[in-house]
Design a protein around this motif. Structure first.
Motif, PDB file in Angstrom:
ATOM      1  N   ARG A  46      67.849  49.197  26.389  1.00 38.24           N
ATOM      2  CA  ARG A  46      67.183  48.777  25.147  1.00 38.24           C
ATOM      3  C   ARG A  46      68.023  47.809  24.324  1.00 38.24           C
ATOM      4  N   PHE A  83      64.308  66.280  26.134  1.00 37.43           N
ATOM      5  CA  PHE A  83      65.553  65.654  25.670  1.00 37.43           C
ATOM      6  C   PHE A  83      66.736  66.625  25.661  1.00 37.43           C
ATOM      7  N   VAL A 107      52.378  59.656  27.036  1.00 37.40           N
ATOM      8  CA  VAL A 107      52.263  60.996  27.641  1.00 37.40           C
ATOM      9  C   VAL A 107      50.782  61.371  27.848  1.00 37.40           C
ATOM     10  N   PHE A 120      59.330  67.230  23.272  1.00 35.66           N
ATOM     11  CA  PHE A 120      60.360  66.183  23.164  1.00 35.66           C
ATOM     12  C   PHE A 120      61.348  66.620  22.068  1.00 35.66           C
ATOM     13  N   GLU A 178      50.118  56.519  30.209  1.00 32.77           N
ATOM     14  CA  GLU A 178      51.409  56.846  30.825  1.00 32.77           C
ATOM     15  C   GLU A 178      51.202  58.156  31.570  1.00 32.77           C
TER      16      GLU A 178
HETATM   17  C1  NOJ Z   1      57.210  58.417  26.622  1.00 33.14           C
HETATM   18  C2  NOJ Z   1      57.823  57.228  25.954  1.00 33.14           C
HETATM   19  O1  NOJ Z   1      57.783  56.135  26.830  1.00 33.14           O
HETATM   20  C3  NOJ Z   1      59.213  57.635  25.570  1.00 33.14           C
HETATM   21  O2  NOJ Z   1      59.973  56.540  25.132  1.00 33.14           O
HETATM   22  C4  NOJ Z   1      59.121  58.694  24.511  1.00 33.14           C
HETATM   23  O3  NOJ Z   1      60.417  59.155  24.196  1.00 33.14           O
HETATM   24  C5  NOJ Z   1      58.289  59.880  25.001  1.00 33.14           C
HETATM   25  N1  NOJ Z   1      57.080  59.467  25.646  1.00 33.14           N
HETATM   26  C6  NOJ Z   1      57.909  60.766  23.849  1.00 33.14           C
HETATM   27  O4  NOJ Z   1      56.960  60.156  23.027  1.00 33.14           O
END
Ligand code: NOJ
Length: 536
Positions: A414, A158, A218, A181, A280
């Motif tokens: 969103r 981020f 993740v 993150f 994911e």
């Molecule tokens: C992936 C999620 O889809 C996303 O929205 C989130 O910010 C990050 N992982 C961290 O959990």
């Protein structure tokens, strides 16, 4: 001669193999109590709508207790529902009612990190360097004589560094902790036995309540490289449309040790044979991607190739071929997705306006014609575009602050769903929606779209229904079919022919009975930016 012994009857295919999943971003779906934020009772009230849409299953983004620094992906208690969304009882009711309507319910779980408000992290801060409490996370001394430089050069996804320095109990500047993150999302140390043990407890907790599976956040994270060495920091491509910058060489992800974790989690899943785990997995290399869906790891993994592909026939064909190849080698099922809560909406990606709408219509037909599981992000069925001019004061994605106000982040995809009426908030809430909704969405409401046969919503409904009832969609494979330049055509084992016209002129369709087209046939031809389903 021995009489032939019949082999065991083939097992029925699991429900999730070709399911249509509907992703609910709960904050944005439907608000029942007027606080402007969607919730579980709101979702429950709309189950009839989802039944009408025809989806097989829900994937609900995180609803566990959270301070909401990252829309709930910062979990403070993984075995409770945040009061903002309801409570455990509401979740139980939702699961029951969804099941009653033959809709399965899967939910997000977040194994890579917790919230900084999680009891473990609070305890780790209090316990001091070298303590077992700190070992559940990545606490390290800083570099330099006074420890004032972060332990390594890793950036946060981020923006800014992936390390934050804490103040120790005695008031002195102390150790640093890792957060790939946001700083509110400290990374867990999966080598500490408490971490997998607790996650397994969380899985069983929800599975016993009737949850049908998990989307694992993740899923290519968790295992970190030994010694946490410096990395080469990847440059973000200028035209990047998704948040999670992924690069197969990024050492923070896709470490081989992650597979041991998945094998362990799979043994828990196998206690509940109906349940599905969907990872994911932002990994491009087909072999490495396929590793995640070997028979003893995840059931499914998100393949993001289609979501990253422009409306270009060659690129789409490559994405489909690659996605099929990635899972074929390990005997797993493919998955397809055009968008989610981290990615710019497809209508916008395909050019916006009428062209973006037409292409999104064509692409949902292409996607639903493919073998495997399909994931639809809430609002895609209404053809919602990204809202890229949200007022700066409204932005809530941590990316906005962390990037020093240079990247707006994901709020544009969103914005809450418009349900009915002529003005914002279009029945989403009786209060003020957590992100402003554009007045011009008056024509995009569910109410309006249900009335029109030519709406995006009607197309989704017809296409999902055909997919679920017609035998022509059967079989695991597809074959490419000759098609004019700028077009694509493939044939499913069951006999369905899907044609995509990505040119800017109408084309003649092959002979056959037309089941559905994304744009009405005009003068006997399939218009530009359209798709058709035929049987021969
Ligand atoms: C992936 C999620 O889809 C996303 O929205 C989130 O910010 C990050 N992982 C961290 O959990």
């Amino acid at each position: 001669m021995q009489p032939a012994v019949p082999g065991p009857a083939p097992l029925p295919a699991p429900w999730w193999r070709s399911a249509v999943f509907y992703q609910v971003y709960p904050r944005s779906f439907a608000d029942s109590d007027g606080d402007g934020i969607g919730d579980l009772p709101g979702l429950r009230e709309k189950l009839g709508y989802l039944e009408l849409l025809g989806v097989d299953a829900l994937w609900i983004c995180p609803v566990m207790r959270s301070p909401m620094a990252d829309g709930g992906y910062d979990v403070a208690d993984p075995r409770d529902i945040d009061p903002l969304f309801g409570g455990l009882r509401t979740m139980d009711e939702l699961i029951d009612e969804a099941h009653h309507r033959h809709i399965r319910v899967t939910m997000d779980l977040v194994p890579n990190h917790t919230s900084d408000q999680h009891a473990w992290f609070v305890a780790a801060l209090a316990a001091g360097p070298g303590s077992p409490e700190r070992d559940r996370y990545y606490f390290r001394d800083g570099r330099g004589a006074d420890g004032s430089a972060p332990p390594n050069n890793w950036p946060s996804i981020f923006g800014g560094p992936a390390w934050t320095r804490i103040t120790e109990a005695d008031g002195r500047p102390g150790q640093w902790y890792l957060h790939i993150f946001a700083p509110e999302q400290p990374d867990l140390n999966w080598e500490n036995p408490d971490v997998p043990a607790d996650f397994e407890q969380t899985m069983r907790f929800w599975l016993r309540r009737g949850i049908d599976g998990f989307r694992i956040d993740v899923a290519h994270g968790m295992a970190k490289p030994a010694g946490l060495p410096d990395m080469e920091v990847p440059q973000r491509p200028v035209d990047d449309t998704h948040l999670v910058v992924h690069d197969d060489n990024d050492p923070r992800f896709n470490n081989p040790a992650v597979h041991e974790i998945h094998r362990r989690l799979r043994t828990v899943m196998d206690e509940f044979p109906i349940a599905v785990s969907i990872g994911e997995v932002w990994v491009d290399d087909n072999t490495r991607f396929g590793d995640y869906v070997r028979p003893d790891e995840l059931h499914l993994a998100f393949n993001f190739r289609l979501a990253e592909t422009p409306f270009h026939p060659g690129r789409i064909r490559d994405a489909v071929d690659n996605s099929l190849r990635a899972v074929a080698a390990v005997g797993a099922s493919p998955t397809w997705t055009l968008s989610n809560h981290d990615i710019e909406r497809e209508v916008t990606r395909y050019g916006g306006g009428d062209i973006g709408q037409a292409r999104a219509r064509a692409m949902i037909m292409l996607e639903l014609a493919l073998p495997g599981a399909v994931f639809i992000y809430n609002g895609a069925e209404l053809g919602l575009p990204n809202i890229d001019d949200l007022p700066e004061a409204a932005l809530q994605d941590p990316t906005w602050e962390r990037s020093g106000h240079t990247e707006r982040g994901r709020d544009g995809c969103r914005v809450p769903l418009p349900w009915e009426g002529e003005q914002p908030p279009f029945g989403f809430t009786t209060g003020r929606p957590w992100l402003p909704m554009p007045a011009w969405w008056a024509t995009a409401t569910v109410e309006k779209q249900l009335e029109r046969l030519d709406s995006m919503l009607s197309l989704y409904r017809m296409a999902i229904e055909l997919r679920s009832v017609r035998p022509e969609f059967g079989g695991p494979g597809l074959e490419w079919y000759g098609s004019p330049p700028g077009c694509l055509a493939f044939r499913r084992d069951g006999g369905l022919l899907c044609v995509l016209n990505a040119t800017d002129a109408p084309i003649t369709l092959p002979a056959g009975e037309v089941l559905l087209t994304s744009t009405p046939i005009t003068a006997g031809k399939l218009p530009a930016n359209s798709a058709a389903w035929l049987i021969q």
